[in-house]
Design a protein around this motif. Structure first.
Motif, PDB file in Angstrom:
ATOM      1  N   ALA A 104       0.831  -1.197   0.000  1.00  0.00           N
ATOM      2  CA  ALA A 104       0.000   0.000   0.000  1.00  0.00           C
ATOM      3  C   ALA A 104       0.868   1.251   0.000  1.00  0.00           C
ATOM      4  N   SER A 105       1.986   1.197   0.725  1.00  0.00           N
ATOM      5  CA  SER A 105       2.900   2.339   0.773  1.00  0.00           C
ATOM      6  C   SER A 105       3.558   2.572  -0.584  1.00  0.00           C
ATOM      7  N   VAL A 106       3.934   1.499  -1.259  1.00  0.00           N
ATOM      8  CA  VAL A 106       4.556   1.602  -2.582  1.00  0.00           C
ATOM      9  C   VAL A 106       3.626   2.296  -3.566  1.00  0.00           C
ATOM     10  N   ALA A 107       2.326   2.053  -3.422  1.00  0.00           N
ATOM     11  CA  ALA A 107       1.365   2.684  -4.344  1.00  0.00           C
ATOM     12  C   ALA A 107       1.448   4.201  -4.278  1.00  0.00           C
ATOM     13  N   ASP A 108       1.664   4.729  -3.067  1.00  0.00           N
ATOM     14  CA  ASP A 108       1.809   6.187  -2.877  1.00  0.00           C
ATOM     15  C   ASP A 108       0.720   6.931  -3.646  1.00  0.00           C
ATOM     16  N   ALA A 109      -0.516   6.454  -3.518  1.00  0.00           N
ATOM     17  CA  ALA A 109      -1.624   6.988  -4.304  1.00  0.00           C
ATOM     18  C   ALA A 109      -2.580   7.778  -3.422  1.00  0.00           C
ATOM     19  N   ASP A 110      -3.371   8.623  -4.061  1.00  0.00           N
ATOM     20  CA  ASP A 110      -4.352   9.434  -3.350  1.00  0.00           C
ATOM     21  C   ASP A 110      -5.587   8.589  -3.031  1.00  0.00           C
ATOM     22  N   VAL A 111      -5.358   7.594  -2.180  1.00  0.00           N
ATOM     23  CA  VAL A 111      -6.426   6.731  -1.705  1.00  0.00           C
ATOM     24  C   VAL A 111      -6.063   6.324  -0.282  1.00  0.00           C
ATOM     25  N   HIS A 112      -7.047   6.254   0.584  1.00  0.00           N
ATOM     26  CA  HIS A 112      -6.808   5.899   1.981  1.00  0.00           C
ATOM     27  C   HIS A 112      -6.940   4.392   2.115  1.00  0.00           C
ATOM     28  N   ALA A 113      -5.824   3.685   2.128  1.00  0.00           N
ATOM     29  CA  ALA A 113      -5.830   2.226   2.211  1.00  0.00           C
ATOM     30  C   ALA A 113      -5.721   1.787   3.666  1.00  0.00           C
ATOM     31  N   LEU A 114      -6.772   1.169   4.174  1.00  0.00           N
ATOM     32  CA  LEU A 114      -6.779   0.638   5.532  1.00  0.00           C
ATOM     33  C   LEU A 114      -6.427  -0.839   5.475  1.00  0.00           C
ATOM     34  N   VAL A 115      -5.313  -1.228   6.055  1.00  0.00           N
ATOM     35  CA  VAL A 115      -4.918  -2.637   6.078  1.00  0.00           C
ATOM     36  C   VAL A 115      -5.388  -3.245   7.388  1.00  0.00           C
ATOM     37  N   GLU A 116      -6.244  -4.258   7.304  1.00  0.00           N
ATOM     38  CA  GLU A 116      -6.783  -4.919   8.488  1.00  0.00           C
ATOM     39  C   GLU A 116      -6.372  -6.387   8.472  1.00  0.00           C
ATOM     40  N   ALA A 117      -5.618  -6.793   9.492  1.00  0.00           N
ATOM     41  CA  ALA A 117      -5.152  -8.172   9.592  1.00  0.00           C
ATOM     42  C   ALA A 117      -6.237  -9.064  10.190  1.00  0.00           C
ATOM     43  N   VAL A 118      -6.297 -10.288   9.701  1.00  0.00           N
ATOM     44  CA  VAL A 118      -7.270 -11.275  10.174  1.00  0.00           C
ATOM     45  C   VAL A 118      -6.518 -12.333  10.971  1.00  0.00           C
ATOM     46  N   ASP A 119      -6.913 -12.532  12.216  1.00  0.00           N
ATOM     47  CA  ASP A 119      -6.311 -13.567  13.059  1.00  0.00           C
ATOM     48  C   ASP A 119      -7.138 -14.838  12.934  1.00  0.00           C
ATOM     49  N   ALA A 120      -6.985 -15.513  11.817  1.00  0.00           N
ATOM     50  CA  ALA A 120      -7.809 -16.681  11.511  1.00  0.00           C
ATOM     51  C   ALA A 120      -7.231 -17.944  12.134  1.00  0.00           C
ATOM     52  N   THR A 121      -8.106 -18.911  12.364  1.00  0.00           N
ATOM     53  CA  THR A 121      -7.723 -20.226  12.864  1.00  0.00           C
ATOM     54  C   THR A 121      -8.360 -21.298  11.987  1.00  0.00           C
ATOM     55  N   HIS A 122      -7.911 -22.548  12.165  1.00  0.00           N
ATOM     56  CA  HIS A 122      -8.517 -23.663  11.433  1.00  0.00           C
ATOM     57  C   HIS A 122      -9.916 -23.994  11.948  1.00  0.00           C
ATOM     58  N   ASP A 123     -10.224 -23.599  13.164  1.00  0.00           N
ATOM     59  CA  ASP A 123     -11.367 -24.167  13.881  1.00  0.00           C
ATOM     60  C   ASP A 123     -12.651 -23.364  13.821  1.00  0.00           C
ATOM     61  N   ALA A 124     -12.606 -22.111  13.372  1.00  0.00           N
ATOM     62  CA  ALA A 124     -13.812 -21.288  13.388  1.00  0.00           C
ATOM     63  C   ALA A 124     -13.723 -20.191  12.340  1.00  0.00           C
ATOM     64  N   ASP A 125     -14.893 -19.749  11.873  1.00  0.00           N
ATOM     65  CA  ASP A 125     -14.950 -18.601  10.980  1.00  0.00           C
ATOM     66  C   ASP A 125     -14.699 -17.335  11.801  1.00  0.00           C
ATOM     67  N   VAL A 126     -13.772 -16.516  11.350  1.00  0.00           N
ATOM     68  CA  VAL A 126     -13.451 -15.263  12.032  1.00  0.00           C
ATOM     69  C   VAL A 126     -14.120 -14.122  11.266  1.00  0.00           C
ATOM     70  N   PRO A 127     -14.951 -13.295  11.924  1.00  0.00           N
ATOM     71  CA  PRO A 127     -15.604 -12.182  11.225  1.00  0.00           C
ATOM     72  C   PRO A 127     -14.576 -11.225  10.619  1.00  0.00           C
ATOM     73  N   VAL A 128     -14.853 -10.787   9.396  1.00  0.00           N
ATOM     74  CA  VAL A 128     -13.973  -9.842   8.706  1.00  0.00           C
ATOM     75  C   VAL A 128     -14.680  -8.510   8.494  1.00  0.00           C
ATOM     76  N   ALA A 129     -15.889  -8.547   7.915  1.00  0.00           N
ATOM     77  CA  ALA A 129     -16.606  -7.300   7.624  1.00  0.00           C
ATOM     78  C   ALA A 129     -18.033  -7.622   7.210  1.00  0.00           C
ATOM     79  N   GLY A 130     -18.853  -6.587   7.188  1.00  0.00           N
ATOM     80  CA  GLY A 130     -20.174  -6.690   6.597  1.00  0.00           C
ATOM     81  C   GLY A 130     -20.116  -6.168   5.168  1.00  0.00           C
ATOM     82  N   VAL A 131     -20.765  -6.866   4.254  1.00  0.00           N
ATOM     83  CA  VAL A 131     -20.785  -6.474   2.841  1.00  0.00           C
ATOM     84  C   VAL A 131     -22.227  -6.517   2.353  1.00  0.00           C
ATOM     85  N   ALA A 132     -22.832  -5.352   2.178  1.00  0.00           N
ATOM     86  CA  ALA A 132     -24.188  -5.256   1.649  1.00  0.00           C
ATOM     87  C   ALA A 132     -25.153  -6.195   2.367  1.00  0.00           C
ATOM     88  N   GLY A 133     -25.078  -6.217   3.691  1.00  0.00           N
ATOM     89  CA  GLY A 133     -25.983  -7.033   4.481  1.00  0.00           C
ATOM     90  C   GLY A 133     -25.545  -8.467   4.666  1.00  0.00           C
TER      91      GLY A 133
END
Length: 307
Positions: A104-133
């Motif tokens: 994202a830093s290399v892009a150096d573009a006029d866009v606000h890039a939010l990097v969100e890490a996911v702490d996923a496991t093998h055993d359960a679905d980890v919530p990431v985001a809501g998308v259109a409901g």
């Protein structure tokens, strides 16, 4: 045009070929878009496919290998050109966080890039985001570096039964009133509706066969699954932590997938028909009714209509 469809931007694993770009899969979902994977050259593929970058709400990367993420700077630059100053969220496993921030830093573009890490496991679905409901979640798969599969699931709901509405004398604006209030002139919403299963999209890139794969794919109406190798090279698939077309199809059958999109093909293979034949033979062996689509760059694959 379908409100819910997959645009295939690239289908190559490791190295692009004359006919296959690096990975990129854009899901159009109810007026918004999610880009899954952004391999090298994705920006150009978006132009060729007629994909509008301002509609891309978020970028979901499975892991830090280059064929899945080296196109992130170009995609961000394209977004800044088309809609400067906007915000886009980039998701990936915790292991890839520093890598994605650097891109994202290399892009150096006029866009606000939010990097969100996911702490996923093998055993359960980890919530990431809501998308259109719908609910976007991730689960850790089994690759040589931490890699996640993503799942977008619409909540179950209810739909009106026209015959029941007519029999109850409910029509016009009264339908909306009943939906809002739950009861109208003694008629309950449950009396004139039936269950409507939510639609599910799933994508599983680099992974060995693993129980977590079945969990990501379970009940998917449309599932995108890597098939890097054919079964005659199963030893290579195991060594490099990938799937064969047979393994991908068998996993889709176990999970109850309706439409399977195979992709992420090794450059050693030149005949896509071999992947289709192997997958369909595997499905026939277990008596599964799964539609198989062998992806090609710039294909558009609709999410199947509701059951």
């Amino acid at each position: 045009m379908s409100a819910r469809e997959l645009v295939v931007l690239g289908t190559a694993s490791q190295a692009p070929t004359r006919t296959r770009n690096h990975n990129g899969y854009l899901l159009r979902w109810d007026g918004t878009s999610v880009l899954f994977e952004a391999g090298e050259g994705t920006q150009r593929q978006m132009v060729l496919a007629g994909v509008a970058s301002p509609r891309v709400e978020r970028i979901c990367v499975s892991h830090r290998h280059g064929d899945h993420c080296l196109g992130v700077p170009g995609v961000l630059a394209r977004m800044a050109l088309d809609a400067p100053g906007r915000t886009v969220t980039v998701h990936g496993p915790r292991d890839a966080e520093a890598h994605l921030r650097a891109l994202a830093s290399v892009a150096d573009a006029d866009v606000h890039a939010l990097v969100e890490a996911v702490d996923a496991t093998h055993d359960a679905d980890v919530p990431v985001a809501g998308v259109a409901g719908a609910r976007l979640s991730a689960r850790l798969l089994d690759h040589r570096v931490p890699a996640v599969g993503y799942r977008l699931a619409e909540p179950d709901g209810r739909r009106f039964v026209p015959g029941a509405l007519a029999a109850a004398g409910i029509a016009g604006p009264d339908v909306g009133r009943l939906q809002r209030e739950g009861v109208l002139r003694g008629v309950r919403l449950a009396d004139v509706t039936e269950p409507r299963p939510g639609q599910v999209f799933a994508i599983a890139m680099d992974t060995r066969d693993h129980p977590a794969l079945d969990a990501v794919l379970r009940g998917a109406d449309l599932a995108v699954v890597e098939a890097t190798f054919l079964d005659r090279d199963r030893d290579l698939a195991e060594r490099y932590a990938h799937l064969t077309a047979r393994q991908a199809a068998t996993a889709a059958a176990r999970a109850g997938v309706r439409r399977l999109v195979l992709t992420h093909f090794s450059q050693r293979y030149t005949d896509p028909g071999e992947f289709a034949a192997e997958a369909r033979a595997a499905l026939a062996d277990v008596g599964a009714d799964v539609e198989v689509h062998v992806a090609a760059d710039l294909d558009v694959v609709p999410v199947p209509a509701r059951r």
